[in-house]
Motif scaffolding. Sequence first.
Motif, PDB file in Angstrom:
ATOM      1  N   LYS A 117       1.155  -1.349  -0.088  1.00 11.36           N
ATOM      2  CA  LYS A 117       0.150  -0.102  -0.134  1.00 11.36           C
ATOM      3  C   LYS A 117       0.692   0.929  -0.180  1.00 11.36           C
ATOM      4  CE  LYS A 117      -4.217  -1.565   1.996  1.00 11.36           C
ATOM      5  NZ  LYS A 117      -5.068  -1.428   3.453  1.00 11.36           N
ATOM      6  N   PRO A 167      -5.258   6.055   0.973  1.00  5.94           N
ATOM      7  CA  PRO A 167      -3.991   4.972   0.707  1.00  5.94           C
ATOM      8  C   PRO A 167      -4.135   4.905  -0.683  1.00  5.94           C
ATOM      9  CG  PRO A 167      -4.764   3.945   2.060  1.00  5.94           C
ATOM     10  CD  PRO A 167      -5.414   5.002   2.204  1.00  5.94           C
ATOM     11  N   ARG A 168      -3.038   4.411  -1.751  1.00  4.91           N
ATOM     12  CA  ARG A 168      -2.787   3.509  -3.079  1.00  4.91           C
ATOM     13  C   ARG A 168      -3.474   2.534  -3.048  1.00  4.91           C
ATOM     14  NH1 ARG A 168      -1.720   5.946  -7.840  1.00  4.91           N
ATOM     15  NH2 ARG A 168      -1.641   8.562  -7.850  1.00  4.91           N
ATOM     16  N   GLY A 169      -3.048   0.881  -3.894  1.00 11.32           N
ATOM     17  CA  GLY A 169      -3.623  -0.173  -3.762  1.00 11.32           C
ATOM     18  C   GLY A 169      -1.818  -0.584  -4.055  1.00 11.32           C
ATOM     19  N   PRO A 170      -1.318  -1.506  -4.583  1.00 11.23           N
ATOM     20  CA  PRO A 170      -0.167  -1.889  -4.650  1.00 11.23           C
ATOM     21  C   PRO A 170       0.204  -0.857  -5.694  1.00 11.23           C
ATOM     22  CG  PRO A 170      -1.492  -3.835  -4.541  1.00 11.23           C
ATOM     23  CD  PRO A 170      -2.126  -2.563  -4.270  1.00 11.23           C
ATOM     24  N   SER A 171       1.755  -0.638  -5.816  1.00  2.72           N
ATOM     25  CA  SER A 171       2.046   0.430  -6.524  1.00  2.72           C
ATOM     26  C   SER A 171       3.526   0.687  -6.369  1.00  2.72           C
ATOM     27  CB  SER A 171       2.314   2.343  -6.172  1.00  2.72           C
ATOM     28  OG  SER A 171       0.438   2.236  -5.785  1.00  2.72           O
ATOM     29  N   SER A 176       0.730   3.021 -10.685  1.00  4.13           N
ATOM     30  CA  SER A 176       0.221   1.728 -10.301  1.00  4.13           C
ATOM     31  C   SER A 176       0.658   0.542 -10.256  1.00  4.13           C
ATOM     32  CB  SER A 176      -1.445   1.805 -10.859  1.00  4.13           C
ATOM     33  OG  SER A 176      -2.083   3.315 -10.364  1.00  4.13           O
ATOM     34  N   LYS A 179       6.162  -4.902  -0.900  1.00  2.97           N
ATOM     35  CA  LYS A 179       4.968  -5.962  -1.635  1.00  2.97           C
ATOM     36  C   LYS A 179       3.939  -5.688  -0.108  1.00  2.97           C
ATOM     37  CE  LYS A 179       6.156  -7.286  -5.596  1.00  2.97           C
ATOM     38  NZ  LYS A 179       7.765  -8.221  -5.467  1.00  2.97           N
ATOM     39  N   PHE A 221       3.194  -1.151   4.007  1.00  5.81           N
ATOM     40  CA  PHE A 221       2.575   0.203   4.030  1.00  5.81           C
ATOM     41  C   PHE A 221       4.180   1.175   3.899  1.00  5.81           C
ATOM     42  CE2 PHE A 221      -1.505   2.053   4.565  1.00  5.81           C
ATOM     43  CZ  PHE A 221      -1.255   3.085   4.691  1.00  5.81           C
ATOM     44  N   ASP A 227      -1.429  -1.245   8.759  1.00  2.13           N
ATOM     45  CA  ASP A 227      -1.858  -0.336   8.220  1.00  2.13           C
ATOM     46  C   ASP A 227      -1.642   0.973   9.546  1.00  2.13           C
ATOM     47  OD1 ASP A 227      -3.821   1.771   7.362  1.00  2.13           O
ATOM     48  OD2 ASP A 227      -4.765   0.423   6.015  1.00  2.13           O
TER      49      ASP A 227
END
Length: 460
Positions: free
Chosen positions: A60, A69-73, A87, A102, A105, A436
């Motif tokens: 995240k 927050p964004r997801g996987p980035s 992204s 991965k 956070f 998180d």
Amino acid sequence: TMFCGTTAEPTIKRHTASRRQESLKSMKKVVFVSIGAALLATTSVAAQTTDVVTVIHAGKLLDKPGNPPRGPSTLIIRNGKIAELLSGHQPGPAGATLIDLKDKFVLPGLIDSHVHLDSDAGGNAALIEAVTDSPARAAYRAAGNAKKTLMAGFTTVRNMGDGTGATLALRDAVAAGELPGPRIIDAGRSISTTSGHMDATLSVSEDLHASIGQENLCDGVESCRQAIRKQIRRGVDVIKIATTGGVNSRIGAGLGRQLFDDEVKALVDTAHLYGKKVAVHAHGDDGVNIALAAGADSIEHGTMLTDESIKLFKAAGAYYVPTLSTVNGYLERLAANPNAYPPDVLAKVQWRIGVTGKSLAKAYPAGVKIAFGTDAGVSKHGRNADEFELMVKHGMPASAAIQAATMNAATLLGVEKEVGSLEPGKAADVIAVAGDPITDITTLKSVRFVMKDGRVFKAE
């Protein structure tokens, strides 16, 4: 003889001219060869010099605190700066170093707006330290505390005063890459009146007064202007003044106001004249309010805010830096030694413990801008993130507390174009935690990964 002389002279001139032409041709060849060699050397160096590229895969990513927050980035970092934010988990350029976060956070490096890197002690121990330690000892201590702070995920700090100049020197050493530490915004020596909170002679006998520098003390308008200019001459980044008494200083005048209106205005106006922001140590609302009315940029501690204070904060657009963590330092020292503080200081310590957090509970819902600050040195260095738990306890959502320690603090410190969020062009100050922090703020007490300016300092 005349004939020979007449014919010889032109011959000499022709030979001389011929030699000059040959010399010029030779010089041109040398110049062309030199230029060509330089160009080849430059081309060779350019061919050998490649960008340093790092790719971070985040589980995240909180790129702009305050937003979800964004997801996987994927973060692509080039030469210490954020180059791209993508992204998903993208491969990045060929030859880049890959950092796999991965399962973490990821968020911007944190910012503490109020620390004292050269100090670790409190109470009687601090009084002894002040008169027994050399400037060199203070410098080594500051360097050690800077490293602790960086390892805790705080990649930028504002140092709110020391008496030796240790952190001014440390600021430059860190910036030059000579020592590990956070980016330092330094205030030099804090300014107050004679017998005010920053008067170091209050803690020692009168015989020692001459040995303690007092250029940070001022009385009257002209004196206050001069005190500001002396700190600016030292190369400080920000000015800190005290409009009220303090908890830790040995003075019987309490925690109320100690400066007249014209003195406060002279201090603030002079600092602003030189383009320096003003941070104000203030506990009593009278000292808070006069500082805000004079145009102060932030109030540190602000323990006794009133409704009038809230109005002045919003009118001025100033920031409130609560420094709640001081209570942790007080409680821990008293638990270890009930006599840690002199009686006149102990009464103020106990009062501070009892009222801490009440002003934040009033200020945040009213819309006052909050910037994260701990007063580390009173509390423990390296445990700066304890402040988050106290901020949430006293009414701030976790997301707002994180924003206070990133984007808000960056703006207060005047470094918002460089740090505070993960955006292209900004410094690659990146940290990561296992959980998180928006759902559990205590995860910020255990930072697993620290990068500053693209360089990894911690990876667990």
